[in-house]
Enzyme design. Structure first.
Site, mmCIF file in Angstrom:
data_model
loop_
_atom_site.group_PDB
_atom_site.id
_atom_site.type_symbol
_atom_site.label_atom_id
_atom_site.label_comp_id
_atom_site.label_asym_id
_atom_site.label_seq_id
_atom_site.Cartn_x
_atom_site.Cartn_y
_atom_site.Cartn_z
ATOM 1 C CE LYS A 199 -3.552 -2.159 3.211
ATOM 2 N NZ LYS A 199 -4.126 -2.735 1.817
ATOM 3 C CG HIS B 53 -11.803 -2.205 9.083
ATOM 4 N ND1 HIS B 53 -12.123 -1.149 8.688
ATOM 5 C CD2 HIS B 53 -11.193 -2.084 9.901
ATOM 6 C CE1 HIS B 53 -11.469 -0.402 9.979
ATOM 7 N NE2 HIS B 53 -11.306 -1.088 10.644
ATOM 8 C CG ASN C 108 -8.550 -5.265 -3.932
ATOM 9 O OD1 ASN C 108 -7.419 -4.700 -3.216
ATOM 10 N ND2 ASN C 108 -9.235 -5.006 -2.873
ATOM 11 C CD GLU D 166 -6.868 -2.784 -1.040
ATOM 12 O OE1 GLU D 166 -5.755 -3.084 -0.985
ATOM 13 O OE2 GLU D 166 -7.335 -3.095 -0.467
ATOM 14 N NE ARG E 135 -7.942 -10.135 -5.021
ATOM 15 C CZ ARG E 135 -9.502 -8.754 -3.488
ATOM 16 N NH1 ARG E 135 -10.331 -9.755 -4.596
ATOM 17 N NH2 ARG E 135 -8.934 -8.875 -2.466
ATOM 18 C CD GLU F 221 -4.854 5.205 4.515
ATOM 19 O OE1 GLU F 221 -4.017 4.820 3.532
ATOM 20 O OE2 GLU F 221 -5.486 5.333 4.615
HETATM 21 P P1 ADP Z 1 -12.577 -7.131 -1.644
HETATM 22 O O1 ADP Z 1 -12.561 -6.050 -1.376
HETATM 23 O O2 ADP Z 1 -12.706 -8.540 -3.011
HETATM 24 O O3 ADP Z 1 -13.494 -8.080 -0.458
HETATM 25 P P2 ADP Z 1 -10.857 -8.691 -0.077
HETATM 26 O O4 ADP Z 1 -9.590 -7.969 0.071
HETATM 27 O O5 ADP Z 1 -11.716 -8.670 1.528
HETATM 28 O O6 ADP Z 1 -11.485 -8.638 -1.028
HETATM 29 O O7 ADP Z 1 -10.645 -10.454 -0.379
HETATM 30 C C1 ADP Z 1 -10.600 -11.199 -1.218
HETATM 31 C C2 ADP Z 1 -10.815 -12.745 -0.553
HETATM 32 O O8 ADP Z 1 -9.736 -12.858 -0.577
HETATM 33 C C3 ADP Z 1 -11.401 -12.687 1.019
HETATM 34 O O9 ADP Z 1 -12.106 -14.025 0.549
HETATM 35 C C4 ADP Z 1 -10.565 -13.330 1.595
HETATM 36 O O10 ADP Z 1 -10.818 -14.061 2.700
HETATM 37 C C5 ADP Z 1 -9.835 -13.447 0.641
HETATM 38 N N1 ADP Z 1 -8.047 -13.006 1.321
HETATM 39 C C6 ADP Z 1 -8.104 -11.594 1.959
HETATM 40 N N2 ADP Z 1 -6.661 -11.113 1.433
HETATM 41 C C7 ADP Z 1 -5.959 -12.726 2.077
HETATM 42 C C8 ADP Z 1 -4.781 -13.057 1.797
HETATM 43 N N3 ADP Z 1 -3.755 -12.616 2.311
HETATM 44 N N4 ADP Z 1 -4.615 -14.432 1.709
HETATM 45 C C9 ADP Z 1 -5.696 -15.436 0.859
HETATM 46 N N5 ADP Z 1 -6.568 -14.995 1.536
HETATM 47 C C10 ADP Z 1 -7.331 -14.009 1.343
HETATM 48 P P1 ADP Z 2 -7.724 -3.670 2.643
HETATM 49 O O1 ADP Z 2 -6.388 -4.028 2.259
HETATM 50 O O2 ADP Z 2 -7.934 -4.898 4.486
HETATM 51 O O3 ADP Z 2 -8.919 -4.254 2.026
HETATM 52 P P2 ADP Z 2 -7.909 -0.825 2.240
HETATM 53 O O4 ADP Z 2 -6.952 -0.137 2.590
HETATM 54 O O5 ADP Z 2 -8.984 -1.268 1.459
HETATM 55 O O6 ADP Z 2 -7.470 -2.240 3.202
HETATM 56 O O7 ADP Z 2 -8.213 -0.935 3.998
HETATM 57 C C1 ADP Z 2 -10.317 -1.587 4.634
HETATM 58 C C2 ADP Z 2 -11.271 -0.302 4.734
HETATM 59 O O8 ADP Z 2 -11.136 0.417 5.810
HETATM 60 C C3 ADP Z 2 -11.845 0.328 3.834
HETATM 61 O O9 ADP Z 2 -12.558 0.285 3.310
HETATM 62 C C4 ADP Z 2 -12.614 1.596 4.562
HETATM 63 O O10 ADP Z 2 -13.594 1.036 5.556
HETATM 64 C C5 ADP Z 2 -11.518 1.995 5.550
HETATM 65 N N1 ADP Z 2 -10.841 2.512 5.374
HETATM 66 C C6 ADP Z 2 -9.305 2.290 5.016
HETATM 67 N N2 ADP Z 2 -8.526 3.669 4.755
HETATM 68 C C7 ADP Z 2 -9.388 4.299 5.545
HETATM 69 C C8 ADP Z 2 -9.768 6.228 6.286
HETATM 70 N N3 ADP Z 2 -8.586 6.476 5.506
HETATM 71 N N4 ADP Z 2 -10.531 6.067 6.519
HETATM 72 C C9 ADP Z 2 -11.554 6.068 6.992
HETATM 73 N N5 ADP Z 2 -11.395 4.216 6.619
HETATM 74 C C10 ADP Z 2 -10.641 3.819 5.678
HETATM 75 MG MG MG Z 3 -9.210 -3.434 0.360
#
Ligand code: ADP
Ligand code: ADP
Ligand code: MG
Length: 660
Positions: free
Chosen positions: A116, A235, A295, A293, A297, A200
């Site tokens: 990130k 989250h 993703n 961020e 995929r 952040e």
């Molecule tokens: P989305 O934003 O699509 O919800 P997530 O980041 O929550 O994506 O993760 C999507 C899927 O990938 C979920 O089923 C979660 O359990 C799995 N996942 C997330 N991070 C990891 C990881 N580091 N290793 C394995 N599976 C993961």
């Molecule tokens: P992950 O890789 O675990 O999905 P993210 O950076 O996408 O991590 O953040 C996951 C969730 O956390 C976001 O969907 C949002 O709800 C919350 N979040 C992330 N960054 C912030 C922020 N700067 N302020 C408030 N909420 C945040």
């Molecule tokens: Mg995310």
């Protein structure tokens, strides 16, 4: 197009990919662990290869075995699904080194967005707005704390390698910074093997709005509009929708342009999602969104985008990976109506969303889409399958599409209330409560909504007298009744209830319930319950929509709520009888499923002797006392009420025992 692909995943996403591959005439290879040997994705694929033991580290994360399986079966490409190896650039290198195609972006694109902090630096350079904060290399606590002060509290500490909401801590006050930092680091180290963090600004009234992007190998990149994923707990996304409620043209234009810019900055190919955090404290403003961020995929919630754009994103993935151009240009991609996705999980919403396990003894989705809507159910399980502790406890994604948000939301509520799952604790009642939440209904969402409304969203009303009566009737040993999925109306007039009145004992939570079930001359059942459950004696059981009987339990469905009762084993009475007669009798008709002891065996009190299946429930019959078996029922025998199941050899008398 490829002739054959391997899907390096399991569950609903593996099934989802197989479906599109089949549509395109592409053959499929599934991979599976020990726990998944009989899974739906294995059944659906043309071929399947076993890749190891149940823990993910020994199977679904074993890139070497997956590549070997692809080579052995002659697959030309690998689709990674989401999770597991989908965002692992080393795996992409491994796949390509073997001469295979990775259905996804290049290893370089994944690396650019993998961490990130580095991704944010890159996006800043590309002119994409990023959340104000510190995303540098230095990690000394004093420095991080002073950065937090500069940024201004509240702040969010995030693992740079984070995903799935792990390794994140919101900090309200400088005094709490050091402890929150240690917590985030510990969690990050354990989950990702990397404890470096970024800090952040915690955005006010945050909304999570993300943009679906798609690129090809010819430098083209388009967006497929936005999804709102603000309904989150810890989250993690719960219900997603497209388009975002209250979206303005100005913000949509700014966000989608920024997302395409992000994709182009890294020469992106395939499906990707650019996640933004939006400050909605003053409504949706075009200058109040920031990159969080990317993703790299296919996302769990991709179906809502497919529904509103009329596309098949997996088809696009396969086409682009096989060297075709994007199927549509930007101007050909249009928005139509509104879609929701609800994630149905095996989890206990009331206990902090604790993941649950269990066998899905009963699993029934709505047969048809609710009025005015189309529906998709994305699942990787069938009735009888287990939710194991090894993997994500997702059961299904319920996706609905209609002409506008209110119609789609109503359809989602209706579909949830027609979903019946028993055998594990599930979140359907919580999802239905969220659908009915006034703020959610109004589209007034932010990521804190669920936490703020949590008590109301997770509270379940106690079962009604009618529900308890239905459970009692089912548990009463009305043996030959048509059970499980049959509507209760089929009970009215049923004439072969061979006992005048039966006592039925149940437990709901900690509460014991005793009911007397009898049949009236008109053929209807009368269930009398003890106070305080009920004061009336008669229930119109036709009002009960559905129930499920499963080993030791009965679940009655009232809308989206499944009330599960433990059936206090009616065969406990067999034990009581055995004490007096020296034999165990079947108190109800059933099938001797399994026999675990033989004539002449010396058994000890409590030892399981046989399993009797009655009313679709399995009951273990245990020895009521120590003894030697003189006779035992045969496996597969159908027994009737009162049949002797086990007879013991006469016990030695006290005097004989003393003489020895
Ligand atoms: P989305 O934003 O699509 O919800 P997530 O980041 O929550 O994506 O993760 C999507 C899927 O990938 C979920 O089923 C979660 O359990 C799995 N996942 C997330 N991070 C990891 C990881 N580091 N290793 C394995 N599976 C993961
Ligand atoms: P992950 O890789 O675990 O999905 P993210 O950076 O996408 O991590 O953040 C996951 C969730 O956390 C976001 O969907 C949002 O709800 C919350 N979040 C992330 N960054 C912030 C922020 N700067 N302020 C408030 N909420 C945040
Ligand atoms: Mg995310």
């Amino acid at each position: 197009m490829f002739g054959k692909i391997l899907i390096a995943n399991r569950g609903e996403i593996a099934c989802r990919v197989i479906r599109t591959a089949r549509k395109l005439g592409v053959r499929t290879v599934a991979v599976y662990s020990d726990a998944d040997a009989t899974s739906l994705h294995v059944e659906m694929a043309d071929e399947a290869v076993h890749i190891g033991a149940s823990p993910v580290g020994e199977s679904y994360l074993r890139g070497d075995r997956i590549v070997a399986a692809a080579l052995a079966t002659g697959a030309q490409a690998i689709h990674p699904g989401y999770g597991f190896l989908s965002e692992n650039p080393d795996f992409v290198d491994q796949v390509e080194a073997a001469g295979l195609t990775f259905i996804g972006p290049s290893a370089a694109s994944i690396r650019a967005m993998g961490l990130k902090d580095a991704a944010k630096r890159l996006m800043e350079e590309a002119g994409v707005p990023v959340v104000p904060g510190y995303h540098g290399e230095a990690q000394e606590i004093v420095l991080l704390a002073s950065k937090a002060r500069e940024i201004g509290y509240p702040v969010l500490i995030k693992a740079r390698a984070g995903g799935g909401g792990k390794g994140m801590r919101r900090v309200e006050h400088p005094d709490e910074f050091s402890e929150a930092l240690s917590g985030a680091r510990r969690e990050a180290k354990a989950a990702f093997g990397d404890d470096r963090v970024l800090v952040e600004k915690y955005v006010d009234k945050p909304r999570h709005i993300e943009v679906q992007v798609f690129g090809d190998n010819f430098g083209n990149a388009v967006h497929l509009y936005e999804r709102d994923c603000s309904a989150q707990r810890r989250h993690q996304k719960v219900i997603e929708e497209a388009p975002a409620p209250g979206m303005t043209e100005a913000l949509r234009k700014a966000m989608t342009e920024a997302a395409v810019k992000a994709a182009k900055a890294i020469g992106y190919s395939g499906a990707g999602t650019v996640e933004f955090i939006v400050d909605a404290s003053q409504g949706l403003k075009a200058d109040r969104f920031w990159f969080m961020e990317m993703n790299t995929r296919l996302q769990v919630e991709h179906p809502v985008t497919e529904m509103v754009t009329g596309t098949d994103l997996v088809e696009w993935q396969l086409k682009v990976a096989s060297g075709e151009k994007l199927p549509k240009t930007q101007s050909e991609i249009t928005l139509d109506g509104h879609a929701f996705e609800a994630r149905i999980y095996a989890e206990d919403a009331a206990k902090g969303f604790l993941p649950a396990t269990g066998t899905l003894h009963h699993l029934k989705f709505p047969d048809a889409a609710p009025e005015g809507a189309t529906m998709r159910i994305e699942t990787g399980v069938r009735a009888g399958d287990a939710i194991s502790p090894y993997y994500d406890p997702m059961i299904a994604k319920l996706v609905v599409h209609a002409k506008d948000r209110p119609t789609a939301l109503k359809a989602l509520g209706a579909a949830l209330s027609r979903t019946e799952i028993a055998g594990s604790t599930v979140n359907t009642a919580f999802l239905a409560a969220l659908v009915a939440d006034p703020d959610f209904s109004a589209g007034d969402v932010d990521t804190g909504l669920i936490a703020r409304h949590q008590p109301a969203l997770t509270e379940v009303a106690p079962p009604s007298g009618g529900t308890i009566a239905a459970a009692a009737l089912a548990a009463s040993g009305a043996g030959a009744l048509p059970l499980s999925n049959e509507p209760w109306s089929s009970l009215a007039g049923y004439a072969h209830f061979h006992s005048v009145a039966r006592r039925s004992r149940l437990k709901f939570g900690e509460d014991d319930i005793v009911a007397r079930v009898s049949m009236r001359p008109d053929g209807r059942f009368q269930v009398a319950l003890d106070a305080p459950y009920d004061s009336t004696n008669s229930h119109d059981l036709r009002a009960v929509p559905g129930l499920a009987l499963w080993p030791g339990h009965v679940t009655v469905f009232e809308g989206a709520v499944g009330y599960t009762f433990t059936v206090t084993d009616p065969l406990a009475r067999a034990d009581e009888a055995a004490g007096a007669t020296g034999s165990l009798r079947a108190p109800m008709p059933g099938l001797v499923k399994l026999v675990r002891a033989a004539r002449g065996d010396a058994v000890t009190k409590g030892q399981p002797l046989l399993i009797l299946e009655a009313m679709k429930m399995e009951h273990t019959i245990a020895a009521p006392h120590d003894g030697v078996i003189a006779e035992i029922a045969a496996e597969g025998a159908q027994v009737t009420d009162g049949t002797v199941l086990v007879r013991f050899v006469e016990e030695p008398s006290a005097s004989t025992a003393a003489a020895n």
